[in-house]
Design an enzyme around this catalytic site. Structure first.
Site, PDB file in Angstrom:
ATOM      1  N   TYR A 186     -22.004  -8.759  -8.899  1.00 27.80           N
ATOM      2  CA  TYR A 186     -22.125  -9.063  -7.471  1.00 27.80           C
ATOM      3  C   TYR A 186     -23.209 -10.107  -7.201  1.00 27.80           C
ATOM      4  O   TYR A 186     -23.153 -10.818  -6.215  1.00 27.80           O
ATOM      5  CB  TYR A 186     -22.478  -7.797  -6.681  1.00 27.80           C
ATOM      6  CG  TYR A 186     -21.292  -6.996  -6.213  1.00 27.80           C
ATOM      7  CD1 TYR A 186     -20.266  -6.659  -7.081  1.00 27.80           C
ATOM      8  CD2 TYR A 186     -21.201  -6.577  -4.889  1.00 27.80           C
ATOM      9  CE1 TYR A 186     -19.188  -5.907  -6.650  1.00 27.80           C
ATOM     10  CE2 TYR A 186     -20.135  -5.823  -4.449  1.00 27.80           C
ATOM     11  CZ  TYR A 186     -19.135  -5.490  -5.325  1.00 27.80           C
ATOM     12  OH  TYR A 186     -18.074  -4.749  -4.895  1.00 27.80           O
TER      13      TYR A 186
ATOM     14  N   ASP B  38     -11.712   1.969 -17.771  1.00 30.84           N
ATOM     15  CA  ASP B  38     -10.274   2.198 -17.549  1.00 30.84           C
ATOM     16  C   ASP B  38      -9.935   3.671 -17.744  1.00 30.84           C
ATOM     17  O   ASP B  38      -9.214   4.282 -16.951  1.00 30.84           O
ATOM     18  CB  ASP B  38      -9.414   1.285 -18.440  1.00 30.84           C
ATOM     19  CG  ASP B  38      -9.831   1.285 -19.901  1.00 30.84           C
ATOM     20  OD1 ASP B  38     -10.906   1.833 -20.240  1.00 30.84           O
ATOM     21  OD2 ASP B  38      -9.071   0.727 -20.722  1.00 30.84           O
TER      22      ASP B  38
ATOM     23  N   ASP C 107     -14.174   4.412  -4.644  1.00 27.38           N
ATOM     24  CA  ASP C 107     -13.017   4.505  -3.753  1.00 27.38           C
ATOM     25  C   ASP C 107     -11.987   5.484  -4.313  1.00 27.38           C
ATOM     26  O   ASP C 107     -11.366   6.251  -3.577  1.00 27.38           O
ATOM     27  CB  ASP C 107     -12.349   3.133  -3.546  1.00 27.38           C
ATOM     28  CG  ASP C 107     -12.859   2.430  -2.296  1.00 27.38           C
ATOM     29  OD1 ASP C 107     -13.965   2.774  -1.830  1.00 27.38           O
ATOM     30  OD2 ASP C 107     -12.150   1.536  -1.790  1.00 27.38           O
TER      31      ASP C 107
END
Ligand code: IPM
Ligand code: MG
Length: 366
Positions: A143, A225, A253
Site C-alpha cells: 500500500y 491462498d 473481508d
C-alpha cells in the site's frame, strides 16, 4: 473528573454521516456514566473534504487527529469521486490518517453474534461461536511501498507498486498479535506467500524468531491462498491471524462475510502510544445512503473498541457490547441482517431506531 480526552469525529461520506452520529450518542452516554471525560470535535475527510477543501485530508483534520486520543471515522468514498486519479481519491484521506498517526496495527475481529448465526453464507455448525481476530499491518507493505505509479516505457504504459517490509515493521505488528493471542486462545497463524515472495520469507523468519518469547502461544504459518480457502472451509480453526497490509485487507473481508454481515464488524487501528482510529469495516454504501437503512452496530461496536484500547475503560466496552447483544437477542434487525424467512420473529428497524434501542439497553445497564 479525569483528564480530558479529545476525540475527533470524522463521519466521512455516504452512510458514514448516518451511523457516526448514532454511535456518538452511545459514546457520550457511556463516557458520562463511566467517568471518562471526553470532548468531541468534528472534522472533514474523504469526498466531503474534497468538495469543501479540495483535498481528501485537509491539514487541519490531520492536525486535529494528531492531537486527539482517538478518532471515530465513518466511511469514505462514493461514485461522485470515482473518476479521480488514485492519489486524489477519498480513500487517500483514510490512508493519510493511517500513515500520519502511525496506526500500524489494525485489529479486525470477526465475531459471530449468536442471534445472527443464520445470516452467514456458511452452514450454521461451521460458524457458530466463531471468534477470529485478524491483525493486519496497516502502514506498510504494497500500500505504501515506493516506487509506485504508472509510467510509459517503450510506448506502452506500465504500472508499478512495491511490496516492501523492514524487519522492525514485521516485528512490531507480530508482537501485537502475539500479545493478543496470549489473551485469547493462544493460537497465532501468520499468513504469507513465502513460497513466492522474498518479502514474506523475511516476514516468516522474523515472526518465527519471536515465538520463543511467547511460550504460551502456538504459532503456525499459512500461505495466503490456503488461508483464504481455510477461512471458508473451517473458519473455527483460527484464533488470531497476523498478516501484511494487502493480504489483511482481503482476508478481513472474507472473515467479515462469515459472520453474516459486514454491517456488524468494528475495527481498531492503533499506534504504539495507544492513540487509535476506530471505524466500521464496511464502506460508505452509497446505494443506501440517506435512507435510514444503514446498520449502525459496526460503528457502535467500534466505539466499544475505543473504550477498550484508547480510553482505558473496559467496563464501558463490555456494557456497549452487551447492549448490542441484548437488542439483537430481542429480534431487532436492520435490513442487512434481516432474515428472509423471519416469520414474524424479527422486527425491521432503521438506523436511528437501532441506535435508540442500544441506548435504551445501555441506560438499563450503566
Ligand atoms: C479497508 C478498505 C481500505 C483499504 C480502502 C478503502 C483504502 O478496503 O479499510 O479495508 O484497502 O485498506
Ligand atoms: Mg478492505
Amino acid at each position: 473528573m479525569s483528564e480530558q480526552k479529545d476525540i475527533l469525529v470524522l463521519p466521512g461520506d455516504g452512510i458514514g454521516t448516518e451511523v457516526v452520529p448514532v454511535a456518538c450518542r452511545v459514546l457520550e452516554y457511556a463516557a458520562s456514566r463511566c467517568g471518562v471525560n471526553v470532548r468531541l470535535q468534528e472534522g472533514l475527510v474523504g469526498g466531503n473534504a474534497i468538495d469543501a477543501a479540495g483535498t481528501p485530508l485537509p491539514p487541519d483534520t490531520l492536525q486535529m487527529a494528531q492531537s486527539s486520543r482517538a478518532v471515530l471515522l465513518g466511511a469514505v468514498g462514493g461514485p461522485k469521486w470515482d473518476d479521480l486519479p488514485t492519489l486524489e481519491r477519498p480513500e487517500r484521506g483514510l490512508l493519510g490518517l493511517r500513515a500520519g498517526l502511525s496506526l500500524f496495527a489494525n485489529l479486525r475481529p470477526a465475531l459471530l453474534f449468536a442471534p445472527l448465526a443464520q445470516a452467514s453464507s456458511l452452514k450454521q455448525e461451521l460458524v457458530s461461536d466463531l471468534d477470529i481476530l485478524i491483525v493486519r499491518e496497516l502502514t506498510g507493505g504494497i500500500y505504501f511501498g515506493e516506487p509506485r505509479g504508472i509510467e510509459v516505457v517503450d510506448n506502452e504504459r506500465r504500472g508499478v507498486n512495491t511490496y516492501v517490509y523492514s524487519e522492525h515493521e514485521i516485528e512490531r505488528i507480530a508482537r501485537v498479535a502475539f500479545e493478543l493471542a496470549e489473551l485469547r486462545q493462544g493460537r497465532l497463524c501468520s499468513v504469507d506467500k513465502a513460497n513466492v515472495l522474498e518479502v514474506t520469507q523475511l516476514w516468516r523468519e522474523v515472526v518465527s524468531q519471536l515465538a520463543a518469547e511467547y511460550p504460551s502461544v502456538e504459532l503456525s504459518h499459512m500461505y495466503v491462498d490456503n488461508a483464504g480457502m481455510q477461512l471458508v472451509r473451517a473458519p473455527k480453526q483460527f484464533d488470531v491471524l497476523v498478516t501484511g497490509n494487502m493480504f489483511g485487507d482481503i482476508l478481513s473481508d472474507v472473515a467479515a462475510m462469515l459472520t453474516g454481515s459486514l454491517g456488524m464488524l468494528p475495527s481498531a487501528s492503533l499506534a504504539s502510544d495507544g492513540t487509535g482510529m476506530y471505524e466500521p469495516v464496511h464502506g460508505s454504501a452509497p446505494d443506501i445512503a440517506g435512507q435510514d437503512k444503514a446498520n449502525p452496530l459496526a460503528t457502535i461496536l467500534s466505539v466499544a473498541m475505543m473504550f477498550r484500547y484508547s480510553l482505558d475503560s473496559p467496563d464501558a466496552a463490555d456494557a456497549i457490547e452487551g447492549a448490542v447483544n441484548a437488542v439483537l437477542a430481542e429480534g431487532f434487525r436492520t435490513m442487512d441482517i434481516m432474515p428472509a424467512d423471519s416469520q414474524g420473529t424479527s422486527s425491521l428497524v432503521g438506523t436511528q431506531e437501532m441506535g435508540d434501542l442500544v441506548l435504551g439497553k445501555l441506560e438499563a445497564s450503566l
